[in-house]
Design a protein around this motif. Structure first.
Motif, mmCIF file in Angstrom:
data_model
loop_
_atom_site.group_PDB
_atom_site.id
_atom_site.type_symbol
_atom_site.label_atom_id
_atom_site.label_comp_id
_atom_site.label_asym_id
_atom_site.label_seq_id
_atom_site.Cartn_x
_atom_site.Cartn_y
_atom_site.Cartn_z
ATOM 1 N N LEU A 164 0.738 -1.117 -0.019
ATOM 2 C CA LEU A 164 0.003 0.093 -0.050
ATOM 3 C C LEU A 164 0.741 1.258 0.077
ATOM 4 C CD1 LEU A 164 -2.789 -1.057 2.460
ATOM 5 C CD2 LEU A 164 -3.192 -0.218 0.076
ATOM 6 N N SER A 165 1.848 1.186 0.598
ATOM 7 C CA SER A 165 2.968 2.338 0.798
ATOM 8 C C SER A 165 3.176 2.680 -0.663
ATOM 9 C CB SER A 165 4.131 2.203 1.597
ATOM 10 O OG SER A 165 4.958 1.369 0.931
ATOM 11 N N ARG A 166 3.446 1.626 -1.587
ATOM 12 C CA ARG A 166 3.769 2.384 -2.897
ATOM 13 C C ARG A 166 2.597 2.627 -3.620
ATOM 14 N NH1 ARG A 166 7.433 0.350 -0.224
ATOM 15 N NH2 ARG A 166 9.287 -0.488 -0.756
ATOM 16 N N PHE A 167 1.347 2.374 -3.277
ATOM 17 C CA PHE A 167 0.181 3.096 -3.866
ATOM 18 C C PHE A 167 -0.101 4.364 -3.442
ATOM 19 C CE2 PHE A 167 -0.403 -1.242 -5.309
ATOM 20 C CZ PHE A 167 -0.423 -0.894 -6.556
ATOM 21 N N ALA A 168 0.771 5.153 -2.545
ATOM 22 C CA ALA A 168 0.270 6.105 -1.352
ATOM 23 C C ALA A 168 -0.122 7.303 -2.190
ATOM 24 C CB ALA A 168 1.537 6.502 -0.652
ATOM 25 N N ARG A 169 0.196 7.675 -3.285
ATOM 26 C CA ARG A 169 -0.350 8.721 -3.880
ATOM 27 C C ARG A 169 -1.807 8.569 -4.496
ATOM 28 N NH1 ARG A 169 0.558 9.309 -9.970
ATOM 29 N NH2 ARG A 169 1.680 7.366 -10.648
ATOM 30 N N GLN A 173 -6.227 10.172 2.277
ATOM 31 C CA GLN A 173 -5.312 10.165 3.373
ATOM 32 C C GLN A 173 -5.353 9.384 4.473
ATOM 33 O OE1 GLN A 173 -5.002 14.293 5.105
ATOM 34 N NE2 GLN A 173 -3.073 14.322 3.717
ATOM 35 N N ALA A 174 -6.878 9.034 4.788
ATOM 36 C CA ALA A 174 -6.874 7.984 5.823
ATOM 37 C C ALA A 174 -6.395 6.885 5.933
ATOM 38 C CB ALA A 174 -8.425 7.569 6.169
ATOM 39 N N SER A 181 0.544 3.881 10.678
ATOM 40 C CA SER A 181 0.120 3.137 11.960
ATOM 41 C C SER A 181 0.818 1.659 12.022
ATOM 42 C CB SER A 181 -1.322 3.052 12.383
ATOM 43 O OG SER A 181 -1.806 4.262 12.527
ATOM 44 N N ALA A 182 0.896 0.929 11.009
ATOM 45 C CA ALA A 182 1.247 -0.399 10.635
ATOM 46 C C ALA A 182 2.728 -0.375 10.633
ATOM 47 C CB ALA A 182 0.634 -0.801 9.495
ATOM 48 N N ALA A 183 3.504 0.826 10.468
ATOM 49 C CA ALA A 183 4.989 0.582 10.453
ATOM 50 C C ALA A 183 5.782 0.114 11.577
ATOM 51 C CB ALA A 183 5.407 2.208 10.000
ATOM 52 N N TYR A 202 2.640 11.881 1.463
ATOM 53 C CA TYR A 202 1.269 12.089 1.516
ATOM 54 C C TYR A 202 0.553 12.089 2.744
ATOM 55 C CZ TYR A 202 2.947 10.558 -3.127
ATOM 56 O OH TYR A 202 3.771 10.597 -4.190
ATOM 57 N N LEU A 203 1.262 11.909 3.720
ATOM 58 C CA LEU A 203 0.824 12.007 5.214
ATOM 59 C C LEU A 203 0.126 13.572 5.413
ATOM 60 C CD1 LEU A 203 3.718 10.175 7.092
ATOM 61 C CD2 LEU A 203 1.157 9.703 6.949
ATOM 62 N N PRO A 204 -0.750 13.566 6.092
ATOM 63 C CA PRO A 204 -1.347 15.031 6.646
ATOM 64 C C PRO A 204 -0.259 15.398 7.586
ATOM 65 C CG PRO A 204 -2.410 13.092 7.930
ATOM 66 C CD PRO A 204 -1.629 12.501 6.782
ATOM 67 N N GLU A 205 -0.005 16.861 7.785
ATOM 68 C CA GLU A 205 0.815 17.570 8.390
ATOM 69 C C GLU A 205 0.931 17.201 9.713
ATOM 70 O OE1 GLU A 205 2.398 21.972 9.649
ATOM 71 O OE2 GLU A 205 0.874 21.708 7.597
ATOM 72 N N ARG A 206 -0.265 16.932 10.160
ATOM 73 C CA ARG A 206 -0.397 16.786 11.701
ATOM 74 C C ARG A 206 0.089 15.110 12.447
ATOM 75 N NH1 ARG A 206 -5.241 15.231 9.432
ATOM 76 N NH2 ARG A 206 -6.073 13.372 10.028
#
Length: 365
Positions: A164-169, A173-174, A181-183, A202-206
């Protein structure tokens, strides 16, 4: 017509292990654009002599676009038949991908679809995740939804998160946050760092502080350095500089010299300008201290483009000398082929001839 009498048949027409065959396949791909017309038939013969079907597919695929038009379709069909004959779905996926990347857009789409279909047959979910990770960057828009759906269906948390990380774009965002969270649960630190590098943009700033904390927890300095550098590009200027400094310090702390040189070189392009020369200087020292001829040659070649003009030529000559010291003929040929595109024309032609001569000795009795 392709002379099938030279094709690999598994009956010992030459003695070569799988590692050497893959080295030769990669070498042919690197050399293809530099082959003189008179050497192309020799290169094709070498490719056809490879017994391992995955290596043979890769070698033939790499040669397609350098061959005369009347041979291109024939060689593409031979590569496709070889790839389709691989029973292992994971290996077949890799072979189909290597061919697809050399074909025109319409043919590429059909073959990427076939590769994606093959992935679904990979029983081991970890390998299926790896296969999807390899495909993700090359899938066109028409296949993205199918690729994501295939990835979501993986039950293995690590395999699913990595793919999924390779499909991130392409993800909501959820979903990217779920991957973050799985990392921490990914035991392999190299893979954990790679995941963070893939999703950072692609992560939210928060959630950036959380991602940075996970990166800082990685014990492997090379993986930590890469993850921090990738995440830093999302930060405001002052914070970005601070995290880039962390990434550089992590790479500099690596004890093993070749790993240190590799990690430092990987950072240079993304570092602030006043950090670049520090990283390059440290990397050169570490590369020159590397004992293994093949690794030293590769490191110096990769570094050369970052060096001042007056040092670049010396680094490339050092890399060339190191490559020529490699004992294994297939490894020597592969290392030399990696230098070809960075050498002056006259020296390049000499190296291409040298490599072809080496490969002929390794693929004939």
């Amino acid at each position: 017509m392709i002379d099938q009498s030279v094709a690999g048949d598994g009956h010992g027409h030459h003695e070569q292990n799988a590692s050497d065959e893959w080295a030769n396949a990669r070498t042919l791909g690197r050399l293809a654009r530099y082959l003189p017309d008179g050497s192309k038939s020799t290169a094709l013969t070498i490719a056809l002599r490879l017994d391992d079907p995955g290596a043979r597919t890769r070698a033939l695929s790499g040669l397609i676009n350098c061959l005369p038009e009347h041979l291109q379709t024939e060689v593409a069909n031979e590569a496709l038949a070889t790839a389709r004959g691989i029973s292992n779905e994971w290996l077949r996926t890799r072979a189909l991908l290597s061919l697809a990347l050399q074909l025109p857009a319409d043919s590429r789409l059909k073959l990427l679809r076939e590769a994606l279909d093959a992935v679904t047959g990979v029983e081991n979910e970890g390998l299926r995740g790896r296969a999807l990770s390899g495909l993700a960057s090359y899938l066109p828009d028409e296949l993205i939804d199918e690729g994501v759906a295939t990835t979501v269906a993986i039950h293995d948390n690590q395999g699913r998160a990595l793919a999924l990380s390779r499909f991130a774009r392409h993800l909501p965002q959820a979903t990217v946050v779920e991957v973050l969270s799985a990392a921490p649960d990914i035991a392999d630190e190299v893979l954990r760092g790679s995941l963070l590098s893939s999703i950072g943009a692609y992560l939210p700033e928060r959630r950036m502080d959380e991602a940075l904390d996970i990166a800082r927890s990685i014990a492997d300095a090379a993986s930590r350095s890469e993850a921090l550098c990738s995440l830093a590009t999302r930060l405001p200027d002052a914070a970005q500089r601070e995290v880039m400094r962390e990434a550089l310090d992590s790479a500099s702390s690596i004890e093993e010299v070749s790993t240190r040189a590799e990690a430092l070189t990987a950072l240079i392009d993304r570092l602030p300008d006043d950090f670049k020369s520090e990283a390059a200087d440290e990397a050169v020292v570490a590369a020159r201290a590397t004992v293994d001829d093949e690794m030293r040659s590769l490191l110096l070649s990769d570094l050369a483009s970052y060096l001042p003009d007056e040092l670049r030529s010396d680094a490339m000559l050092e890399a060339l000398d190191g490559a020529r010291q490699i004992a294994n003929a297939s490894s020597r040929a592969e290392a030399l082929s990696g230098l070809a595109g960075r050498l002056p024309d006259e020296l390049r032609d000499q190296v291409v001839s040298e490599v072809l001569a080496l490969m002929k000795t390794t693929t004939t009795n």
